[in-house]
Design a protein around this motif. Structure first.
Motif, short mmCIF file in Angstrom:
data_model
loop_
_atom_site.label_atom_id
_atom_site.label_comp_id
_atom_site.label_asym_id
_atom_site.label_seq_id
_atom_site.Cartn_x
_atom_site.Cartn_y
_atom_site.Cartn_z
N LEU A 1 0.69 -1.15 -0.05
CA LEU A 1 -0.10 0.04 0.11
C LEU A 1 0.65 1.45 0.00
N ALA A 2 1.81 1.16 0.76
CA ALA A 2 2.75 2.51 0.95
C ALA A 2 3.62 2.50 -0.18
N LEU A 3 3.95 1.45 -0.90
CA LEU A 3 4.72 1.54 -2.16
C LEU A 3 4.10 2.24 -3.36
N SER A 4 2.80 1.72 -3.42
CA SER A 4 2.04 2.29 -4.40
C SER A 4 1.44 3.81 -4.20
N MET A 5 1.42 4.25 -3.23
CA MET A 5 1.08 5.63 -2.82
C MET A 5 2.36 6.34 -2.87
N SER A 6 3.49 5.99 -2.50
CA SER A 6 4.69 6.57 -2.97
C SER A 6 5.11 7.02 -4.15
N THR A 7 4.89 5.70 -4.95
CA THR A 7 5.38 5.78 -6.37
C THR A 7 4.35 6.77 -7.21
N ARG A 8 3.12 6.80 -6.98
CA ARG A 8 2.17 7.80 -7.41
C ARG A 8 2.72 9.09 -7.11
N MET A 9 3.17 9.50 -5.87
CA MET A 9 3.15 10.86 -5.48
C MET A 9 4.54 11.58 -5.70
N ILE A 10 5.56 10.42 -5.81
CA ILE A 10 6.86 11.28 -6.00
C ILE A 10 7.54 10.55 -6.96
N GLY A 11 6.99 9.55 -7.60
CA GLY A 11 7.78 8.67 -8.82
C GLY A 11 8.48 7.53 -8.42
N PRO A 12 8.60 6.74 -9.41
CA PRO A 12 9.33 5.58 -9.01
C PRO A 12 10.77 5.40 -8.79
N THR A 13 11.52 6.51 -9.30
CA THR A 13 12.98 6.85 -8.92
C THR A 13 13.16 6.95 -7.55
N ARG A 14 12.57 8.21 -7.04
CA ARG A 14 12.81 8.48 -5.60
C ARG A 14 12.29 7.38 -4.53
N THR A 15 11.19 6.63 -5.09
CA THR A 15 10.88 5.63 -4.22
C THR A 15 11.71 4.57 -3.91
N ALA A 16 12.42 4.24 -5.25
CA ALA A 16 13.23 3.33 -5.41
C ALA A 16 14.60 3.60 -4.44
N VAL A 17 15.05 4.73 -4.39
CA VAL A 17 15.95 4.95 -3.42
C VAL A 17 15.52 5.07 -1.99
N LEU A 18 14.49 5.65 -1.43
CA LEU A 18 13.84 5.35 -0.19
C LEU A 18 13.86 3.90 0.18
N GLY A 19 13.65 2.92 -0.99
CA GLY A 19 13.96 1.55 -0.39
C GLY A 19 15.18 1.01 0.34
N VAL A 20 16.12 2.00 0.41
CA VAL A 20 17.32 1.50 0.99
C VAL A 20 16.96 1.35 2.54
N SER A 21 16.01 1.93 2.98
CA SER A 21 15.51 1.83 4.39
C SER A 21 15.04 0.26 4.57
N GLU A 22 14.94 -0.44 3.64
CA GLU A 22 14.54 -2.04 3.73
C GLU A 22 15.87 -2.81 4.14
N PRO A 23 16.89 -2.83 3.47
CA PRO A 23 17.95 -3.30 3.94
C PRO A 23 18.49 -2.91 5.31
N LEU A 24 18.43 -1.68 5.64
CA LEU A 24 18.77 -0.82 6.82
C LEU A 24 18.11 -1.33 7.81
N THR A 25 16.78 -1.56 7.71
CA THR A 25 15.98 -2.00 8.72
C THR A 25 16.14 -3.38 9.15
N ALA A 26 16.47 -4.38 8.11
CA ALA A 26 16.57 -5.78 8.03
C ALA A 26 18.08 -6.05 9.03
N ILE A 27 18.84 -5.34 8.55
CA ILE A 27 20.17 -5.42 9.34
C ILE A 27 20.19 -5.16 10.71
N LEU A 28 19.23 -3.74 11.04
CA LEU A 28 19.37 -3.38 12.35
C LEU A 28 18.57 -4.39 13.32
N ILE A 29 17.79 -4.96 12.63
CA ILE A 29 16.93 -5.93 13.40
C ILE A 29 17.73 -7.11 13.70
N GLY A 30 18.65 -7.46 12.95
CA GLY A 30 19.34 -8.43 13.12
C GLY A 30 20.40 -8.44 14.13
#
Length: 304
Positions: free
Chosen positions: A234-263
């Motif tokens: 849901l958040a991905l679709s919303m973000s892609t619509r509002m700021i474009g796919p390139t910016r959304t893709a860059v913000l996806g860096v929070s994904e591996p960051l979150t996974a590693i911090l959880i670990g």
């Protein structure tokens, strides 16, 4: 707050939420994998349950489920792309180290930017700089160098990244989906993803509930369905619509960051200098993207 600035702020927030939510996969999925639950079974149940939750959400919001034939075909493509991204990534783990796979997967912002160029939408130098910084941060965190190289694993990771990039670009640029809400897109992507995982599980010859036993396992599956699946989509679709796919893709860096911090903080994995450096670089890329994005929005400039 102007309409453009408000949309940009919401878009950035949604992009971060999407990445953070998806990064919680290890928090709920690690125990299931340790117990030997097949990956395809985990993916099937998380998508199936997420589909059920989306039905309840859309009924509560009184949203329509109706699609015309072209929209239905497009939703099938999106669901298959999103599912294939997960399948290719998990398959790659059989050939290369998880750290290297994570690094290779995060090439998807580059694919996203290149796909946008093919559509004559040119990312700004700020976007390219953020892509470079964030990839550097991921490389530092997972430290893939010195791990075994395998061409099959490489191809699978690149296919995973390309599938994800195509999903982002289609959601943003397709005129067929222009009038569909983020809820509707996510709902149908989940339905077709569920069908893909069901077929994959059947081909493997595994029982769907193999390895799943006890309330804890089902709670983990429900959590996987809500947070890194439904919430993330849901958040991905919303973000892609509002700021474009390139910016959304860059913000996806929070994904591996979150996974590693959880670990590090939940599973007591070591917090090394590489992780610290990578974390700083990822945060810098996010902050720079947000600041430069707000400036662009305030001037009426689309930096995608």
């Amino acid at each position: 707050m102007s309409g453009i600035k408000k949309q940009t702020v919401i878009g950035f927030a949604a992009g971060l939420i999407a990445g953070i939510a998806y990064g919680t996969n290890p928090l709920f999925g690690k125990d299931l994998l340790i117990k030997g639950v097949p990956v395809m079974s985990i993916l099937f149940f998380r998508y199936l349950m997420a589909t059920g939750f989306m039905i309840v959400l859309m009924l509560c919001k009184k949203e329509s489920f109706k699609l015309n034939l072209m929209q239905l075909l497009l939703m099938a493509v999106l669901g298959i792309l999103f599912a294939c991204s997960s399948i290719c990534l998990f398959a790659a783990y059989n050939f290369i180290a998880a750290g290297l796979a994570t690094t290779l997967l995060y090439i998807y912002p580059v694919f996203t930017a290149l796909l946008m160029i093919l559509l004559h939408v040119y990312p700004s130098w700020r976007s390219w700089l953020c892509i470079a910084i964030s990839i550097g941060g991921v490389v530092a965190m997972v430290n893939p160098f010195g791990t075994g190289f395998n061409i099959t694993g490489l191809v699978l990771c690149l296919l995973s990244a390309l599938s994800y990039a195509l999903y982002l670009v289609i959601v943003n640029r397709s005129k067929i989906a222009a009038n569909l809400s983020a809820d509707t897109i996510s709902f149908y992507a989940l339905i077709f993803g569920t069908l893909v995982f069901f077929c994959a599980t059947s081909l493997e010859g595994n029982d769907l509930t193999s390895g799943i036993s006890g309330a804890k396992d089902w709670i983990d599956l429900i959590a996987l369905a809500i947070i890194p699946t439904m919430m993330s989509l849901l958040a991905l679709s919303m973000s892609t619509r509002m700021i474009g796919p390139t910016r959304t893709a860059v913000l996806g860096v929070s994904e591996p960051l979150t996974a590693i911090l959880i670990g590090t903080f939940i599973f007591s994995e070591p917090f090394t200098f590489n992780i610290a450096l990578g974390t700083i670089l990822c945060i810098v890329s996010i902050l720079f993207m947000v600041v430069s994005g707000e400036k662009g929005a305030s001037k009426g400039i689309s930096s995608n």
